[in-house]
Design a protein around this motif. Structure first.
Motif, short mmCIF file in Angstrom:
data_model
loop_
_atom_site.label_atom_id
_atom_site.label_comp_id
_atom_site.label_asym_id
_atom_site.label_seq_id
_atom_site.Cartn_x
_atom_site.Cartn_y
_atom_site.Cartn_z
N ILE A 52 0.86 -1.24 0.06
CA ILE A 52 -0.21 0.10 0.04
C ILE A 52 0.91 1.16 0.11
O ILE A 52 0.73 2.14 -0.88
CB ILE A 52 -1.10 0.05 1.30
CG1 ILE A 52 -2.05 -0.99 1.08
CG2 ILE A 52 -1.46 1.38 1.26
CD1 ILE A 52 -2.80 -1.31 2.36
N ILE A 72 2.00 9.82 -5.47
CA ILE A 72 1.88 11.17 -4.81
C ILE A 72 2.75 11.86 -5.90
O ILE A 72 3.90 11.62 -6.58
CB ILE A 72 3.09 10.99 -3.73
CG1 ILE A 72 2.10 10.36 -2.42
CG2 ILE A 72 3.29 12.40 -3.24
CD1 ILE A 72 2.80 10.03 -1.37
N LEU A 120 0.98 4.25 -2.80
CA LEU A 120 0.85 5.60 -2.51
C LEU A 120 1.82 6.40 -2.89
O LEU A 120 1.92 7.50 -3.52
CB LEU A 120 0.61 5.85 -1.04
CG LEU A 120 -0.84 5.25 -0.51
CD1 LEU A 120 -0.89 5.40 1.10
CD2 LEU A 120 -1.99 5.78 -1.10
#
Length: 363
Positions: free
Chosen positions: A355, A363, A359
């Motif tokens: 995860i 970003i 992410l």
């Protein structure tokens, strides 16, 4: 080049899928517990052969069609890669479908013949086996982590010489095909992902080292060989993979600071060498562990069997046992480890890093 890479990976997947029934723990046939007295049952041997022949034949046809299609058409690498990825998932799905079919057939055969009812359940414990455990110490996994932290610092020290467009993805040819605007975060993004991967492997290693060593009452020496072999070779294999990934991603990171490192054939050969090395390492690991409990012949003189824990295995693939403190347990179909899904620590070790990587990538 894309065709060559995907052909190697696809052929490797096909070979491994074909071999799996013969590499899995001998008392776990298609994810079903089978007593030692019946592992050479003619019907079970027939199921294994049918699985291997069916998966092998379909894989051969699909790979042949893929190569024929790629060679007959003037295609971009992206098109070849996309179809190649679809083919790889298709082969996994096909082998999984055959697995589920023979899992159900094996379960029916076991119940019909009442193999477990005729034998007395016995559980064996050997306290001395831990002293024979040859897994690597966890501290060796800190070496790549220290290297990555150093590379991260080195990148920030050379921030001024970095390009305005930071590469974030590389294609089959070794060329960067995705970029982000230069920033302190994008400059170390690749090293952050690498650091998370290294930490995940460290966590998996520690968890597997603490996992229980399960021995068979009817095949004590064979099960001891397999458990010790699995632990030893998996620790070495994980460390090898961590080192290989660290070297590859460190090379890609350094090419941003020193572009001359990517000149010539280096940017093409390094990823290919990495891929081939990992595939060969995976095959050696699978064969070493897969054959470790097949070479010891033991005569089962008593009417006994091991504890039947099929109830904890969903479909023979997913393990749920709240009473087992192990975070990882040996797979029933395949070679390696799987999570005890009843233990939440396993989710943190495996899924949390994934995860975080997703992410960071977005970003």
């Amino acid at each position: 080049m894309a065709l060559f890479i995907f052909l190697i990976v696809t052929a490797f997947i096909a070979v491994v899928q074909i071999m799996i029934p013969y590499l899995a723990k001998r008392t776990a046939v298609f994810g079903v517990t089978v007593p030692d007295q019946y592992i050479n049952d003619a019907t079970l041997l027939k199921y294994k052969k049918l699985y291997a022949v069916s998966v092998g034949l379909i894989s051969f046809i699909l790979i042949g069609l893929y190569v024929f299609w790629a060679l007959r058409n003037n295609l971009l690498d992206e098109q070849i890669a996309m179809v190649g990825a679809i083919l790889e998932f298709a082969l996994i799905f096909i082998s999984f479908s055959f697995y589920m079919y023979f899992h159900a057939k094996t379960k029916q055969l076991k119940q019909k013949n009442k193999w477990m009812e005729e034998l007395k359940a016995v559980k064996v414990t050997d306290l001395s086996v831990r002293s024979q455990d040859a897994m690597l110490p966890w501290v060796v996994f800190l070496l790549p982590i220290v290297s990555t932290v150093g590379l991260m610092v080195y990148t920030l020290m050379n921030y001024d010489v970095l390009p305005q467009q930071i590469p974030t993805h590389w294609g089959p040819s070794g060329e960067a095909d995705a970029f982000k605007e230069k920033s302190y975060f994008s400059a170390i993004q690749l090293t952050l992902i690498l650091l998370i991967l290294q930490t995940m492997f460290l966590g998996i290693h520690i968890a597997t080292k603490k996992s229980g060593i399960k021995l068979s009452a009817t095949g004590l020496q064979a099960s001891r060989n397999r458990q010790l072999g699995l632990r030893k070779y998996s620790s070495w294999f994980m460390f090898f993979v961590v080192l290989a990934v660290t070297m590859l991603m460190s090379y890609l990171q350094l090419t941003m600071i020193h572009p001359q490192l990517s000149e010539g054939l280096a940017k093409l050969l390094i990823p290919i060498v990495f891929l081939i090395a990992v595939l060969i390492g995976t095959l050696i690991f699978a064969v070493k562990v897969g054959r470790s409990d097949k070479e010891t012949f033991e005569v089962v003189g008593e009417r006994i069997r091991d504890i039947d824990d099929d109830q904890y295995w969903k479909g023979g693939l997913f393990y749920f046992n709240k009473n087992d403190p192990s975070i990882f347990v040996e797979k029933r179909f395949g070679v390696g480890w799987t999570i005890n899904f009843a233990n939440p620590i396993g989710y943190c070790i495996v899924f949390l890093p994934i995860i975080l990587i997703i992410l960071i990538s977005f970003i």
